[in-house]
Motif scaffolding. Structure first.
Motif, PDB file in Angstrom:
ATOM      1  N   ALA A   2      53.065  34.551  43.364  1.00 51.04           N
ATOM      2  CA  ALA A   2      52.142  34.357  42.242  1.00 51.04           C
ATOM      3  C   ALA A   2      50.731  34.774  42.649  1.00 51.04           C
ATOM      4  CB  ALA A   2      52.158  32.895  41.790  1.00 51.04           C
ATOM      5  N   GLU A   3      50.314  34.391  43.853  1.00 49.81           N
ATOM      6  CA  GLU A   3      48.986  34.771  44.312  1.00 49.81           C
ATOM      7  C   GLU A   3      48.884  36.280  44.508  1.00 49.81           C
ATOM      8  OE1 GLU A   3      45.678  33.168  47.397  1.00 49.81           O
ATOM      9  OE2 GLU A   3      47.721  33.292  48.161  1.00 49.81           O
ATOM     10  N   LYS A   4      49.935  36.886  45.008  1.00 44.45           N
ATOM     11  CA  LYS A   4      49.939  38.337  45.200  1.00 44.45           C
ATOM     12  C   LYS A   4      49.759  39.051  43.857  1.00 44.45           C
ATOM     13  CE  LYS A   4      52.821  42.061  46.968  1.00 44.45           C
ATOM     14  NZ  LYS A   4      54.163  42.440  47.402  1.00 44.45           N
ATOM     15  N   VAL A   5      50.458  38.564  42.833  1.00 43.75           N
ATOM     16  CA  VAL A   5      50.334  39.170  41.501  1.00 43.75           C
ATOM     17  C   VAL A   5      48.959  38.882  40.908  1.00 43.75           C
ATOM     18  CG1 VAL A   5      51.280  39.166  39.164  1.00 43.75           C
ATOM     19  CG2 VAL A   5      52.828  39.141  41.119  1.00 43.75           C
ATOM     20  N   LEU A   6      48.431  37.691  41.125  1.00 44.38           N
ATOM     21  CA  LEU A   6      47.096  37.359  40.611  1.00 44.38           C
ATOM     22  C   LEU A   6      46.012  38.198  41.292  1.00 44.38           C
ATOM     23  CD1 LEU A   6      47.226  33.478  40.257  1.00 44.38           C
ATOM     24  CD2 LEU A   6      47.141  35.156  38.423  1.00 44.38           C
ATOM     25  N   ASN A   7      46.248  38.596  42.530  1.00 46.10           N
ATOM     26  CA  ASN A   7      45.279  39.435  43.240  1.00 46.10           C
ATOM     27  C   ASN A   7      45.164  40.822  42.622  1.00 46.10           C
ATOM     28  OD1 ASN A   7      44.542  37.462  45.062  1.00 46.10           O
ATOM     29  ND2 ASN A   7      46.041  38.094  46.583  1.00 46.10           N
ATOM     30  N   GLU A   8      46.126  41.210  41.791  1.00 48.68           N
ATOM     31  CA  GLU A   8      46.064  42.505  41.114  1.00 48.68           C
ATOM     32  C   GLU A   8      45.002  42.531  40.016  1.00 48.68           C
ATOM     33  OE1 GLU A   8      49.901  43.427  39.553  1.00 48.68           O
ATOM     34  OE2 GLU A   8      50.773  43.788  41.522  1.00 48.68           O
ATOM     35  N   VAL A   9      44.553  41.385  39.586  1.00 45.11           N
ATOM     36  CA  VAL A   9      43.535  41.309  38.536  1.00 45.11           C
ATOM     37  C   VAL A   9      42.193  41.655  39.170  1.00 45.11           C
ATOM     38  CG1 VAL A   9      42.404  39.827  36.845  1.00 45.11           C
ATOM     39  CG2 VAL A   9      44.837  39.548  37.305  1.00 45.11           C
ATOM     40  N   ASP A  10      41.664  42.816  38.807  1.00 45.01           N
ATOM     41  CA  ASP A  10      40.426  43.292  39.418  1.00 45.01           C
ATOM     42  C   ASP A  10      39.211  42.492  38.966  1.00 45.01           C
ATOM     43  OD1 ASP A  10      41.750  45.336  40.799  1.00 45.01           O
ATOM     44  OD2 ASP A  10      41.626  46.666  39.063  1.00 45.01           O
ATOM     45  N   ASN A  11      39.132  42.227  37.674  1.00 41.52           N
ATOM     46  CA  ASN A  11      37.975  41.532  37.127  1.00 41.52           C
ATOM     47  C   ASN A  11      38.455  40.475  36.135  1.00 41.52           C
ATOM     48  OD1 ASN A  11      35.526  40.709  36.179  1.00 41.52           O
ATOM     49  ND2 ASN A  11      34.859  42.715  35.452  1.00 41.52           N
ATOM     50  N   PRO A  12      38.564  39.220  36.561  1.00 44.92           N
ATOM     51  CA  PRO A  12      39.055  38.174  35.661  1.00 44.92           C
ATOM     52  C   PRO A  12      38.179  37.947  34.439  1.00 44.92           C
ATOM     53  CG  PRO A  12      38.819  37.346  37.911  1.00 44.92           C
ATOM     54  CD  PRO A  12      38.302  38.730  37.899  1.00 44.92           C
ATOM     55  N   ASP A  13      36.912  38.356  34.502  1.00 43.74           N
ATOM     56  CA  ASP A  13      36.016  38.177  33.362  1.00 43.74           C
ATOM     57  C   ASP A  13      36.455  39.006  32.160  1.00 43.74           C
ATOM     58  OD1 ASP A  13      34.401  36.409  34.735  1.00 43.74           O
ATOM     59  OD2 ASP A  13      33.145  38.015  35.544  1.00 43.74           O
ATOM     60  N   ARG A  14      37.206  40.082  32.398  1.00 41.07           N
ATOM     61  CA  ARG A  14      37.663  40.935  31.296  1.00 41.07           C
ATOM     62  C   ARG A  14      38.925  40.405  30.631  1.00 41.07           C
ATOM     63  NH1 ARG A  14      37.153  46.928  33.789  1.00 41.07           N
ATOM     64  NH2 ARG A  14      38.165  45.869  35.501  1.00 41.07           N
ATOM     65  N   LEU A  15      39.573  39.427  31.233  1.00 42.03           N
ATOM     66  CA  LEU A  15      40.799  38.890  30.646  1.00 42.03           C
ATOM     67  C   LEU A  15      40.504  38.228  29.302  1.00 42.03           C
ATOM     68  CD1 LEU A  15      42.467  37.200  33.746  1.00 42.03           C
ATOM     69  CD2 LEU A  15      43.244  39.263  32.580  1.00 42.03           C
ATOM     70  N   ALA A  16      41.507  38.225  28.437  1.00 42.48           N
ATOM     71  CA  ALA A  16      41.384  37.515  27.166  1.00 42.48           C
ATOM     72  C   ALA A  16      41.235  36.018  27.458  1.00 42.48           C
ATOM     73  CB  ALA A  16      42.618  37.772  26.309  1.00 42.48           C
ATOM     74  N   LYS A  17      40.565  35.314  26.566  1.00 45.62           N
ATOM     75  CA  LYS A  17      40.333  33.879  26.785  1.00 45.62           C
ATOM     76  C   LYS A  17      41.638  33.123  26.996  1.00 45.62           C
ATOM     77  CE  LYS A  17      35.970  33.357  24.400  1.00 45.62           C
ATOM     78  NZ  LYS A  17      35.254  32.682  23.316  1.00 45.62           N
ATOM     79  N   SER A  18      42.677  33.504  26.250  1.00 45.23           N
ATOM     80  CA  SER A  18      43.955  32.806  26.372  1.00 45.23           C
ATOM     81  C   SER A  18      44.583  33.021  27.747  1.00 45.23           C
ATOM     82  CB  SER A  18      44.913  33.280  25.282  1.00 45.23           C
ATOM     83  OG  SER A  18      45.127  34.680  25.392  1.00 45.23           O
ATOM     84  N   ARG A  19      44.325  34.153  28.377  1.00 40.22           N
ATOM     85  CA  ARG A  19      44.874  34.439  29.705  1.00 40.22           C
ATOM     86  C   ARG A  19      43.981  33.909  30.821  1.00 40.22           C
ATOM     87  NH1 ARG A  19      49.813  35.057  28.314  1.00 40.22           N
ATOM     88  NH2 ARG A  19      50.289  36.956  27.200  1.00 40.22           N
ATOM     89  N   ARG A  20      42.686  33.889  30.584  1.00 43.01           N
ATOM     90  CA  ARG A  20      41.752  33.487  31.639  1.00 43.01           C
ATOM     91  C   ARG A  20      41.968  32.036  32.055  1.00 43.01           C
ATOM     92  NH1 ARG A  20      36.392  34.752  33.506  1.00 43.01           N
ATOM     93  NH2 ARG A  20      36.337  33.669  35.500  1.00 43.01           N
ATOM     94  N   GLY A  21      42.250  31.168  31.097  1.00 45.22           N
ATOM     95  CA  GLY A  21      42.499  29.764  31.416  1.00 45.22           C
ATOM     96  C   GLY A  21      43.703  29.602  32.327  1.00 45.22           C
ATOM     97  N   PHE A  22      44.783  30.303  32.027  1.00 38.88           N
ATOM     98  CA  PHE A  22      45.975  30.220  32.862  1.00 38.88           C
ATOM     99  C   PHE A  22      45.737  30.852  34.233  1.00 38.88           C
ATOM    100  CE2 PHE A  22      48.170  29.795  28.727  1.00 38.88           C
ATOM    101  CZ  PHE A  22      48.759  28.570  28.968  1.00 38.88           C
ATOM    102  N   TYR A  23      44.983  31.939  34.254  1.00 39.26           N
ATOM    103  CA  TYR A  23      44.643  32.589  35.523  1.00 39.26           C
ATOM    104  C   TYR A  23      43.927  31.603  36.447  1.00 39.26           C
ATOM    105  CZ  TYR A  23      42.100  35.600  38.779  1.00 39.26           C
ATOM    106  OH  TYR A  23      41.573  36.158  39.909  1.00 39.26           O
ATOM    107  N   GLU A  24      42.890  30.962  35.928  1.00 37.99           N
ATOM    108  CA  GLU A  24      42.109  30.019  36.728  1.00 37.99           C
ATOM    109  C   GLU A  24      42.925  28.787  37.098  1.00 37.99           C
ATOM    110  OE1 GLU A  24      39.325  30.726  38.062  1.00 37.99           O
ATOM    111  OE2 GLU A  24      38.707  32.458  36.876  1.00 37.99           O
ATOM    112  N   PHE A  25      43.771  28.323  36.174  1.00 42.91           N
ATOM    113  CA  PHE A  25      44.618  27.160  36.436  1.00 42.91           C
ATOM    114  C   PHE A  25      45.578  27.448  37.587  1.00 42.91           C
ATOM    115  CE2 PHE A  25      48.437  24.576  35.554  1.00 42.91           C
ATOM    116  CZ  PHE A  25      47.861  23.321  35.579  1.00 42.91           C
TER     117      PHE A  25
END
Length: 173
Positions: A65-88
């Motif tokens: 899960a962390e390896k896949v999350l590391n693929e996100v270059d800029n979490p600020d660009r994520l949609a609000k619905s995805r950003r919450g789960f990303y940070e969680f």
């Protein structure tokens, strides 16, 4: 639900398909390929690999899960619905690795974005209250508990809130 490489390969296929379609004067197919390319590009920036990471997270495979999350270059660009789960997910992975400072940071960011429901938001606040208790900050823990009380719907969450509240009151006095 592709990883970063999969999305880039798909975008390449759509560009190639558009070029071949233009070469054969099939402009409608080229337009459809172009639209599909744009959709995959939009999804790359707005949704990224968060859904794939949540699948691994749900299966308790935190390393993947962390390896896949590391693929996100800029979490600020994520949609609000995805950003919450990303940070969680980031916060819970940090919590499992006992990196409490990083976990607190990610839980605080997650508390600002929508999650699955009120109960999920309550659990974020419960985690924040627990981390405040760990730092011996009773007043802050009580503030998180008060907010969590408003959002909690399950009996398990309410039970945890009661336990944290008792501990925080002991610390505050």
């Amino acid at each position: 639900m592709y990883n970063k490489l999969g999305r880039f390969v798909l975008m390449g296929i759509f560009v190639l398909s558009a070029l071949v379609s233009i070469n054969y004067q099939q402009y409608q197919l080229a337009a459809i390929s172009g639209l599909l390319f744009c959709f995959i590009l939009w999804s790359h920036f707005k949704h990224s690999s968060v859904l794939l990471a949540s699948k691994h997270f749900k299966n308790s495979d935190y390393d993947r899960a962390e390896k896949v999350l590391n693929e996100v270059d800029n979490p600020d660009r994520l949609a609000k619905s995805r950003r919450g789960f990303y940070e969680f997910m980031r916060a819970n992975i940090a919590l499992k690795r006992e990196d409490f400072e990083k976990a607190e940071f990610h839980f605080q960011v997650a508390s600002r974005f929508p999650l699955g429901g009120k109960n999920d938001k309550a659990y974020v606040l419960i985690h924040l209250a627990n981390l405040a208790l760990r730092k011996k900050e009773g007043e802050r823990a009580l503030a998180y508990v008060e907010k969590a009380k408003e959002l909690a719907t399950s009996s398990r969450a309410l039970e945890i809130i009661t336990n944290i509240e008792n501990e925080a009151k002991k610390l505050a006095n």
